[in-house]
Scaffold this active site. Structure first.
Site, PDB file in Angstrom:
ATOM      1  N   ASP A   1       0.838  -1.198   0.000  1.00 41.37           N
ATOM      2  CA  ASP A   1       0.000   0.000   0.000  1.00 41.37           C
ATOM      3  C   ASP A   1       0.870   1.244   0.000  1.00 41.37           C
ATOM      4  O   ASP A   1       1.958   1.244  -0.579  1.00 41.37           O
ATOM      5  CB  ASP A   1      -0.950  -0.035   1.207  1.00 41.37           C
TER       6      ASP A   1
ATOM      7  N   HIS B   1      -3.683   6.215   3.367  1.00 42.72           N
ATOM      8  CA  HIS B   1      -4.455   5.040   2.957  1.00 42.72           C
ATOM      9  C   HIS B   1      -3.930   3.752   3.592  1.00 42.72           C
ATOM     10  O   HIS B   1      -4.685   2.938   4.141  1.00 42.72           O
ATOM     11  CB  HIS B   1      -4.401   4.952   1.428  1.00 42.72           C
TER      12      HIS B   1
ATOM     13  N   SER C   1     -10.963  -0.835  -1.054  1.00 39.64           N
ATOM     14  CA  SER C   1      -9.701  -0.768  -0.314  1.00 39.64           C
ATOM     15  C   SER C   1      -9.884  -1.126   1.151  1.00 39.64           C
ATOM     16  O   SER C   1      -8.941  -1.566   1.816  1.00 39.64           O
ATOM     17  CB  SER C   1      -9.099   0.640  -0.406  1.00 39.64           C
TER      18      SER C   1
END
Length: 1294
Positions: free
Chosen positions: A84, A308, A497
């Site tokens: 990620d 994120h 996600s």
């Protein structure tokens, strides 16, 4: 322990519910204030508890029930790799596991964005290192460095900051170091200017020369201060980096003091060995760690390119010992953070990062990765091949790592799943996003709960080649931890996600249970257990896959049915001649049955190293079934360790048109049917509506839409059609309704984005809207209309579709300039259409060839695939000249628009200015990366990676295309007849074509003398790019456009004057004389005067002047040579310059340049002579003045002789008779002259222009010096602090 949530609610009840009564009139106090009285409100119903379980939902997937029943199956003993944007070790819940172990056991930046070139090796002298920034770095006495060698480098903080942090820190730095000082300086400068203007000469003559300069200087200061504020740009801090080995591990220090005080900098060891991390600064709260590669020559600073990754990791595995309700799915699991997002390209993943990430999890000596979560991905044009797909296949099928990936957020249309999970083999678990009723309340604060459903935007299966795409679905939203640099502890994020790490966490729980039970497993047995135990939802099958994951059922299933021969076996399914992963029939009329061959092959985990006995002993008997009456398949299949084939027959004739149908052929182990499906053949068929009204119109009756409702219409687009208009009309709802219209056509070997239209619309009651988008005939169109998942009211919508056609004979038009005219035939194939053709050019392209190239082996652990397979990379260097400020886009056409499907591992370009400062980067998706560049010389470096050097060698002459956006669009002329085009007659205008009519359109080449094109420096072979459209309607023109390329084949020649005797006679070759020889010899000697050493140059100068005493060029060459000698030659420079000035008669020059028009026949020749003489004079005056100013500036202001000052005043006055002070021929002199005279504002203005022309170390030093003299220390400090970033010692690494 009292719950903080409950305690907060009690306080709320006691203190917050008050009734406030306000009385006017007599209750007004003498001060005019309003007095209030309050009473406690009564409440009949107690307040409910906050549904904290819905913030990070775990009940829906059986996580809570599993851990309640089996507390130790919490992920302990499991390592999850997070591919990620990077995970913050300081974020809440990411410090320890449920066993007290370190949560994050490794942090890696695989992208290269955090790399620092530390190949420069130095030793300390008296405890001090000379840093690459120019600072003196004091080595702390506490450091242990047996070798005494230090690797040094420089890194800009903004290069590792994510964008939002960069914006925040830049704003804070500006407020702290700039704004207050700058505002005060602006105010002071304006006051001084006003004072000068108020004291100006009353007679209105403007005062003397120095008074004018005083006012001009004040005006210049105000203007420059305003410009500095407007153009403020902060490159950020430049930190020295020092790497050394302490005998046990590599360590690094980052000098965040920016003063060389290493003791107060960040001092860290390699993370995986000591788990050290720290905030780069107290203000940024940006936590970093380090790794070191290539024997200390590369320092890897590991940060985060966005928030994120931390959010994803928290969902998968956060652990809150004091508040377990906030835990992630597998709080006992450990995390490996691998950054695949590249901070240089807005956190986009790169092939380099993905390859390094996969290499890391394949095999390493520190830990074994059990599960990968990847909440990243793109859409690929095909999935049947690609270098990254090959590596991913090894990760799962050779090394046994279970890989979970987000399906994508590109729904609601079908076939919108990205890569991964849509790799070349169906080995990755793809996850769709689901929202539960509890999530609606806790996360979104909705007024009322709605039934659970997939999020509207969640990508849907199947893949283009028939696989499900979405394996399972999971909760796709959470409020959990984010990095500390965001300055908040948690945040709501949603997307697939978030669903993917939920599933990865569930897989972690499953593996944890199996490890503790000592039950062997493989990625295949775990995946089959998950698929066979899901909860099937009453929602879209393409969004949920097999259903909502149920982790407890999966664990119990694996425990109950462990030990089968198939547990280590993957059944590879290939369908048809193209060997697709499933059956997907879409671009067909669905008029008759079809038979499809299916091949199934068993493959053991790490097949190449599997024991022969395992292969010999494998034998299974399957019973097969399919619940769809329109599919026929054999009832059974016997299989040993080899592929078997069978036929599947599909008959669409009884199915309703306009719909999509899905089923599977399921295969069960005949001896253990209860264990569930062993493999399946997914089948998706679209039965499009073929018969349209009039051949182009379709409408549907009003359909009811509730929250999350999705309606799909599949239409066979008429072969002639080029665009469609869709009309939506809402009814039966008083409130505004939100809908998503998603129209998709699938073109073979093209991404779903190639032919798609996506629009979110809001419709009021009885309101309608019409949307226009391009279509292409022959491909089935899915028209998907979805009600937003959170809509609380239902309504009805009527849908109608109109297909139109203005079809050109060529979909891509290329016009060669030498041909002049290109014909395009446009046909209205469906109905009468209005036509008004337009063509415009928007970009200029030039092709660069590499100046040099080389193939190198990268080596090192991070760039070597296990089993000693090193990665190589090809580096190509290109030179780019930008003649004026422009927006450019570099593009490697051969490798563009492919990433996961590319035959090569990765490609990345870096663009540098002439000082090697990095200006921008880009990767495969060139359209995302455009740079605004100033005039100058640039270098573009491109690298391509692969395991095979022979493939890279074939690309050593790889061309690079650079697209430059035109300052103004250039419209081309179009005509409806050839003669009109030839004679530049009447241009094409609006006209109506009847059905079936064909209209020729003649496109003419642009004039290369056009003012927009003239300055581009076009050369033959370059091209101009634009678009061509035919429809009259503006909306249609924007939607239905065709690429246009104009290729430059020749350039317009300058007009030549013809001799009076005629144009056909050849000019006689002129015979040279001895005088011509002597003149050429003189010029050759003159050219060498400044090239030779001082003594030899002086000798040649004397020789030339002896024979040609009036030759100014020789005098000027001698002046240039003397001036190049430095300060010791100033007196000689002044004398030589005076000699030249005295030899030039300025009166004829002034008279010539004062004349507006010269009508003499030889005016051009005279102008050349005059310009040459003027330039010689100006250079002599400039060098003389500069030498005098240098002498003056060495003296204190009080000791400067007035006579010399007047002399430089006279030189300046003389120069200004011919040119402005800003002229490049004299601006260096005026920069010094204004400084001598105390006009630092004017001096700084000239130096700034020199910097804008070319930013060099010398010009920068002059500018900071000028700013310092004026007291603008804030500006000088900003420039000085970023000096190491503007002038790096080497190109930034890839």
């Amino acid at each position: 322990m009292r719950s903080p949530v409950k305690e907060g609610l009690r306080i709320l009840q006691r203190s917050c519910f008050h009734r406030i009564s306000v009385f006017f009139g007599n209750n007004l106090s003498s001060a005019g204030k309003i007095r209030t009285t309050t009473k406690m409100a009564s409440t009949t119903e107690p307040l409910g508890e906050f549904p904290s379980w819905g913030l990070l939902p775990r009940k829906e997937t059986g996580v809570v029930s599993l851990i309640n029943k089996y507390p130790n199956y919490d992920g302990r003993g499991v390592v999850i790799a997070i591919f990620d944007s990077g995970v913050d070790p300081g974020a809440p819940g990411l410090q320890v596991t449920t066993e007290g172990k370190v949560k994050i056991i490794d942090r890696i930046d695989a992208s290269g964005a955090g790399d620092v070139d530390t190949s420069t090796v130095v030793e300390a002298s008296e405890g001090v290192i000379a840093g690459l920034s120019g600072r003196k770095l004091k080595v702390p006495e506490s450091w242990v460095n047996p070798s005494g060698k230090y690797h040094i480098g420089v890194k800009g903080a903004y290069a590792i900051y994510p964008q939002r942090l960069r914006e925040r820190v830049s704003k804070e730095r500006k407020e702290k170091n700039w704004d207050t000082v700058h505002k005060a300086l602006v105010a002071e400068a304006q006051r001084k200017l006003q004072a000068i203007e108020s004291n100006k000469s009353p007679n209105g003559n403007g005062g003397n020369y120095l008074e004018k300069l005083t006012k001009e200087d004040a005006e210049s200061r105000v203007a420059q201060l305003n410009a500095l504020e407007k153009k403020y740009y902060d490159l950020g801090p430049a930190y020295d980096c020092v790497v050394y080995h302490d005998g046990d591990m590599w360590r690094a220090c980052i000098d965040t003091s920016e003063r060389g005080e290493l003791e107060s900098g960040i001092h860290l060891g390699e993370y995986r060995l000591c788990y050290q991390w720290a905030s780069l600064t107290e203000a940024d709260q940006y936590n970093i760690s380090i790794n070191v590669h290539n024997d200390g020559n590369i320092l890897e600073i590991v940060g985060m390119c966005s928030s994120h990754g931390t959010h994803v990791a928290s969902i998968a595995s956060a652990n809150f010992p004091d508040n377990p309700e906030r835990n992630g799915i597998a709080p006992g699991a450990q995390i490996v953070s691998i950054t695949i997002g590249d901070n240089r390209i807005s956190s986009m993943e790169t092939g380099t990062a993905l390859a390094r990430a996969m290499i890391r999890v394949m095999e390493n000596p520190y830990y074994k990765v059990d599960v990968i979560n990847m909440s990243y991905g793109e859409h690929a044009h095909w999935c049947s091949s690609g270098r990254l797909g090959e590596l991913a296949h090894e990760v799962v099928n050779k090394y046994g790592v279970i890989w979970v990936a987000s399906a994508g957020n590109h729904g609601p249309a079908l076939a919108t799943v990205g890569v991964p999970p849509d790799f070349q083999n169906d080995s990755i678990i793809g996850v769709g996003a689901y929202v539960s009723p509890d999530m609606m309340t806790a996360e979104y604060s909705m007024i009322e709960k709605l039934p659970g459903c997939p999020y509207t935007w969640s990508s849907r299966g199947p893949t283009a080649d028939g696989a499900r795409g979405v394996t399972v679905c999971a909760p796709g939203g959470a409020i959990t931890s984010v990095p500390r640099f965001t300055l908040h502890s948690n945040q709501l994020m949603n997307g697939t996600s978030m669903a993917s790490p939920h599933t990865a966490g569930c897989v972690g729980l499953i593996v944890s249970a199996l490890k503790q039970k000592s039950i062997p497993y493989s990625p295949y047995s775990v995946r089959r257990a998950i698929e066979n135990t899901t909860l099937t939802l009453d929602v879209d099958i393409f969004a949920q896959g097999h259903g909502l994951i149920q982790v407890q059922h999966a664990v119990e299933h694996l425990i109950q049915y462990s030990g089968g021969v198939e547990d280590k076996v993957h059944f590879a399914v290939e369908c048809g001649s193209e060997r697709t992963k499933g059956i997907h029939l879409r671009n067909w009329p669905a008029l008759k049955p079809v038979d499809v061959s299916v091949t199934v092959e068993p493959k053991l985990l790490n097949d190449a190293k599997a024991e022969p006995s395992e292969k010999l002993s494998f034998c299974m008997e399957f019973v097969m079934t399919c619940d769809a009456p329109w599919v026929r398949a054999p009832p059974c299949l016997q299989m040993s360790y080899m592929f078997r084939s069978f036929q599947v027959s599909i008959d669409p004739r009884g199915l309703n048109r306009g719909g999509v149908y899905f089923t599977t052929v399921k295969a069960y182990n005949a001896s253990n049917v209860e264990k569930g499906v062993m493999f399946e053949v997914p089948i998706t068929i679209v039965v499009p509506t073929v018969d349209l009204l009039h051949g182009y119109f379709y409408s549907s009756a009003a359909e009811v839409f509730r929250a999350g409702c999705v309606r799909r219409h599949f239409l066979q687009v008429p072969i002639e059609s080029t665009w469609a208009s869709v009309t939506l009309k809402a009814s039966h709802s008083e409130k505004c309704q939100r809908f998503t219209l998603h129209a998709v056509q699938l073109k073979p070997s093209c991404s779903v984005k190639t032919l798609e239209y996506y629009k979110v619309v809001n419709l009021g009651c009885n309101e309608s809207t019409t949307l226009v988008f391009a279509v292409r005939g022959g491909y089935t169109l899915e028209l998907c209309l979805a009600r937003w998942w959170s809509s609380l009211v239902e309504g009805q919508v009527e849908t109608s579709v109109d297909f139109h056609s203005l079809r050109p004979s060529q979909e891509e038009v290329t016009l060669l300039c030498n041909e002049g005219i290109q014909r395009i035939d446009v046909r209205a194939g469906l109905r009468p259409e209005e036509i008004a053709p337009q063509a415009c050019l928007k970009h200029h392209t030039q092709v660069l060839m590499p100046a040099d190239s080389k193939v190198e082996v990268l080596g090192g652990a991070r760039d070597t695939v296990p089993d000693s397979r090193p990665i190589y990379h090809l580096i190509l260097n290109y030179s780019l000249t930008v003649t004026k400020a422009a927006e450019v886009t570099p593009k490697c056409s051969l490798l563009s628009d492919v990433l996961y499907e590319s035959a090569f591992e990765s490609q990345l370009w870096l663009l540098f200015d002439h000082n090697k400062q990095l200006m921008g980067c880009g990767d495969a998706y060139s359209h995302k990366y455009s740079l605004k560049l100033e005039k100058g010389e640039y270098t573009i470096r491109l690298h391509v990676r692969h395991e095979r050097p022979d493939l890279l060698e074939k690309l050593t002459d790889l061309p690079l295309t650079v697209l430059t956006k035109l300052t103004q669009e250039v419209k081309l002329d179009l005509y409806t007849s050839f003669n009109a085009a030839v004679a530049s007659g009447k241009k094409a205008h609006s006209l109506t074509l009847s059905t079936g009519a064909v209209q020729p359109i003649y496109l003419t080449a642009p004039s290369l003398s056009d003012k927009t094109l003239k300055g581009l420096g076009l050369t033959p072979g370059q091209a101009l790019l634009g678009t061509l459209s035919f429809a009259k309607d503006e909306l249609v023109r924007k939607a239905d456009q065709y690429p246009l390329r104009v290729v430059v084949t020749e350039l317009p020649c300058k007009k030549r004057s013809t001799a009076s005797s005629g144009t056909g006679t050849e000019e006689k070759k002129e015979t040279k004389t001895h005088a011509d020889y002597l003149e050429a010899l003189r010029d050759l000697q003159t050219a060498w005067i400044a090239k030779l050493d001082s003594e030899s140059g002086e000798q040649i100068h004397r020789e030339v002047m002896t024979t040609h005493p009036d030759h100014l060029a020789a005098q000027l060459a001698r002046l240039q040579a003397l001036d190049a000698g430095g300060a010791q030659n100033r007196a000689l420079v002044i004398a030589q310059a005076k000699q030249i000035v005295s030899a030039v008669d300025t009166a004829p020059l002034l008279a010539f340049y004062g004349t507006k028009t010269d009508t003499r026949s030889d005016a051009a020749k005279i102008k050349t002579q005059m310009d040459k003489q003027r330039n010689t004079l100006l250079e002599a005056l400039s060098r003389q003045g500069s030498a005098l100013c240098s002498d003056i500036l060495q003296l204190p202001a009080s000791e400067r002789p007035q006579e010399t000052l007047e002399q430089v005043d006279n030189i300046a006055t003389e120069v200004l008779k011919f040119v402005e002070a800003s002229d490049s021929k004299v601006n260096s002199f005026f920069a010094s002259y204004y400084q001598v005279r105390g006009f630092d504002g004017l001096s700084a203005r000239i130096i700034l222009r020199q910097c804008e022309e070319k930013w060099t170390r010398d010009n920068e030093a002059k500018l900071t010096d000028a700013y310092t003299r004026m007291g603008w220390t804030h500006a000088a400090s900003l420039i000085a602090s970023t000096h190491p970033l503007r002038f790096p010692t080497s190109f930034a690494p890839f």
